[in-house]
Write a protein that holds these residues in place. Sequence first.
Motif, PDB file in Angstrom:
ATOM      1  N   ASP A   1       0.816  -1.202   0.000  1.00  0.00           N
ATOM      2  CA  ASP A   1       0.000   0.000   0.000  1.00  0.00           C
ATOM      3  C   ASP A   1       0.857   1.261   0.000  1.00  0.00           C
ATOM      4  N   ARG A   2       1.975   1.249   0.748  1.00  0.00           N
ATOM      5  CA  ARG A   2       2.835   2.440   0.776  1.00  0.00           C
ATOM      6  C   ARG A   2       3.448   2.705  -0.602  1.00  0.00           C
ATOM      7  N   HIS A   3       3.796   1.638  -1.320  1.00  0.00           N
ATOM      8  CA  HIS A   3       4.348   1.820  -2.665  1.00  0.00           C
ATOM      9  C   HIS A   3       3.292   2.441  -3.590  1.00  0.00           C
ATOM     10  N   LEU A   4       2.056   1.965  -3.482  1.00  0.00           N
ATOM     11  CA  LEU A   4       0.997   2.509  -4.328  1.00  0.00           C
ATOM     12  C   LEU A   4       0.648   3.937  -3.918  1.00  0.00           C
ATOM     13  N   ASP A   5       0.706   4.239  -2.618  1.00  0.00           N
ATOM     14  CA  ASP A   5       0.504   5.623  -2.172  1.00  0.00           C
ATOM     15  C   ASP A   5       1.547   6.530  -2.819  1.00  0.00           C
ATOM     16  N   ARG A   6       2.793   6.090  -2.813  1.00  0.00           N
ATOM     17  CA  ARG A   6       3.884   6.876  -3.414  1.00  0.00           C
ATOM     18  C   ARG A   6       3.685   7.015  -4.914  1.00  0.00           C
ATOM     19  N   LEU A   7       3.254   5.942  -5.565  1.00  0.00           N
ATOM     20  CA  LEU A   7       2.975   5.997  -6.997  1.00  0.00           C
ATOM     21  C   LEU A   7       1.898   7.038  -7.286  1.00  0.00           C
ATOM     22  N   GLU A   8       0.839   7.058  -6.488  1.00  0.00           N
ATOM     23  CA  GLU A   8      -0.244   8.023  -6.686  1.00  0.00           C
ATOM     24  C   GLU A   8       0.242   9.458  -6.476  1.00  0.00           C
ATOM     25  N   ARG A   9       1.036   9.691  -5.417  1.00  0.00           N
ATOM     26  CA  ARG A   9       1.581  11.036  -5.171  1.00  0.00           C
ATOM     27  C   ARG A   9       2.496  11.468  -6.317  1.00  0.00           C
ATOM     28  N   SER A  10       3.352  10.546  -6.775  1.00  0.00           N
ATOM     29  CA  SER A  10       4.281  10.864  -7.861  1.00  0.00           C
ATOM     30  C   SER A  10       3.537  11.159  -9.155  1.00  0.00           C
ATOM     31  N   ALA A  11       2.533  10.343  -9.471  1.00  0.00           N
ATOM     32  CA  ALA A  11       1.749  10.556 -10.693  1.00  0.00           C
ATOM     33  C   ALA A  11       1.034  11.909 -10.639  1.00  0.00           C
ATOM     34  N   ALA A  12       0.460  12.234  -9.487  1.00  0.00           N
ATOM     35  CA  ALA A  12      -0.227  13.527  -9.351  1.00  0.00           C
ATOM     36  C   ALA A  12       0.750  14.684  -9.541  1.00  0.00           C
ATOM     37  N   ALA A  13       1.948  14.568  -8.973  1.00  0.00           N
ATOM     38  CA  ALA A  13       2.936  15.640  -9.089  1.00  0.00           C
ATOM     39  C   ALA A  13       3.393  15.822 -10.526  1.00  0.00           C
ATOM     40  N   MET A  14       3.337  14.753 -11.311  1.00  0.00           N
ATOM     41  CA  MET A  14       3.791  14.825 -12.701  1.00  0.00           C
ATOM     42  C   MET A  14       2.628  14.968 -13.684  1.00  0.00           C
ATOM     43  N   GLY A  15       1.404  15.099 -13.154  1.00  0.00           N
ATOM     44  CA  GLY A  15       0.236  15.276 -14.022  1.00  0.00           C
ATOM     45  C   GLY A  15      -0.129  14.047 -14.814  1.00  0.00           C
ATOM     46  N   LEU A  16       0.109  12.864 -14.255  1.00  0.00           N
ATOM     47  CA  LEU A  16      -0.210  11.606 -14.933  1.00  0.00           C
ATOM     48  C   LEU A  16      -1.504  11.025 -14.365  1.00  0.00           C
ATOM     49  N   THR A  17      -2.292  10.420 -15.220  1.00  0.00           N
ATOM     50  CA  THR A  17      -3.513   9.747 -14.792  1.00  0.00           C
ATOM     51  C   THR A  17      -3.229   8.262 -14.654  1.00  0.00           C
ATOM     52  N   LEU A  18      -3.587   7.703 -13.515  1.00  0.00           N
ATOM     53  CA  LEU A  18      -3.357   6.276 -13.268  1.00  0.00           C
ATOM     54  C   LEU A  18      -4.627   5.473 -13.505  1.00  0.00           C
ATOM     55  N   PRO A  19      -4.468   4.189 -13.834  1.00  0.00           N
ATOM     56  CA  PRO A  19      -5.629   3.299 -13.802  1.00  0.00           C
ATOM     57  C   PRO A  19      -6.138   3.196 -12.362  1.00  0.00           C
ATOM     58  N   LYS A  20      -7.290   2.589 -12.189  1.00  0.00           N
ATOM     59  CA  LYS A  20      -7.825   2.400 -10.837  1.00  0.00           C
ATOM     60  C   LYS A  20      -6.821   1.610 -10.011  1.00  0.00           C
ATOM     61  N   ARG A  21      -6.723   1.966  -8.736  1.00  0.00           N
ATOM     62  CA  ARG A  21      -5.786   1.286  -7.838  1.00  0.00           C
ATOM     63  C   ARG A  21      -6.050  -0.213  -7.803  1.00  0.00           C
ATOM     64  N   SER A  22      -7.318  -0.611  -7.829  1.00  0.00           N
ATOM     65  CA  SER A  22      -7.652  -2.045  -7.800  1.00  0.00           C
ATOM     66  C   SER A  22      -7.109  -2.763  -9.033  1.00  0.00           C
ATOM     67  N   GLU A  23      -7.092  -2.081 -10.180  1.00  0.00           N
ATOM     68  CA  GLU A  23      -6.523  -2.692 -11.389  1.00  0.00           C
ATOM     69  C   GLU A  23      -5.016  -2.886 -11.237  1.00  0.00           C
ATOM     70  N   ILE A  24      -4.332  -1.847 -10.774  1.00  0.00           N
ATOM     71  CA  ILE A  24      -2.879  -1.939 -10.600  1.00  0.00           C
ATOM     72  C   ILE A  24      -2.544  -3.045  -9.603  1.00  0.00           C
ATOM     73  N   THR A  25      -3.283  -3.102  -8.498  1.00  0.00           N
ATOM     74  CA  THR A  25      -3.060  -4.142  -7.488  1.00  0.00           C
ATOM     75  C   THR A  25      -3.259  -5.530  -8.097  1.00  0.00           C
ATOM     76  N   GLY A  26      -4.309  -5.692  -8.889  1.00  0.00           N
ATOM     77  CA  GLY A  26      -4.573  -6.978  -9.543  1.00  0.00           C
ATOM     78  C   GLY A  26      -3.459  -7.374 -10.492  1.00  0.00           C
ATOM     79  N   TRP A  27      -2.972  -6.429 -11.271  1.00  0.00           N
ATOM     80  CA  TRP A  27      -1.875  -6.724 -12.195  1.00  0.00           C
ATOM     81  C   TRP A  27      -0.613  -7.119 -11.439  1.00  0.00           C
TER      82      TRP A  27
END
Length: 137
Positions: A1-27
């Motif tokens: 969860d901490r890695h995904l939290d960091r991914l979300e913060r990093s994506a937001a700072a760089m203006g990137l849109t992520l897939p749903k967290r549940s999709e990333i977790t599943g992959w």
Amino acid sequence: DRHLDRLERSAAAMGLTLPKRSEITGWAESAGRDGDGIVRIIVSRGGAVPGADERERCLVYKHPLPRRRERLTLGSVTAPWHPAGAEWELAGVKTTSYAPNVAATRRAQMAGAGDALLVSAGGVVLEGPTFSIGWAV
């Protein structure tokens, strides 16, 4: 969860849109099902043409664990690309620009070390190209 939290913060700072967290977790879970290894999640803005209207891409893959060394030796390498704690636009953002770190590792290995220890121009210990440094007192 901490890695995904960091991914979300990093994506937001760089203006990137992520897939749903549940999709990333599943992959990630799917990639890790067949045993030990390192699962990596990489998000790219998309196409190579600046300004092109392309969607971001999210890559999830796994590769084997590196061979365990009996002894690790570190070679000190100055890292002028590292902000060394200074505030800047991407402070705390995880990016995939690893070329300087890979070059530092190669430089340390050519000098006979197993890996690089990145230091600031002032000699402050920063981190390793693929590891963190910590002190216990």
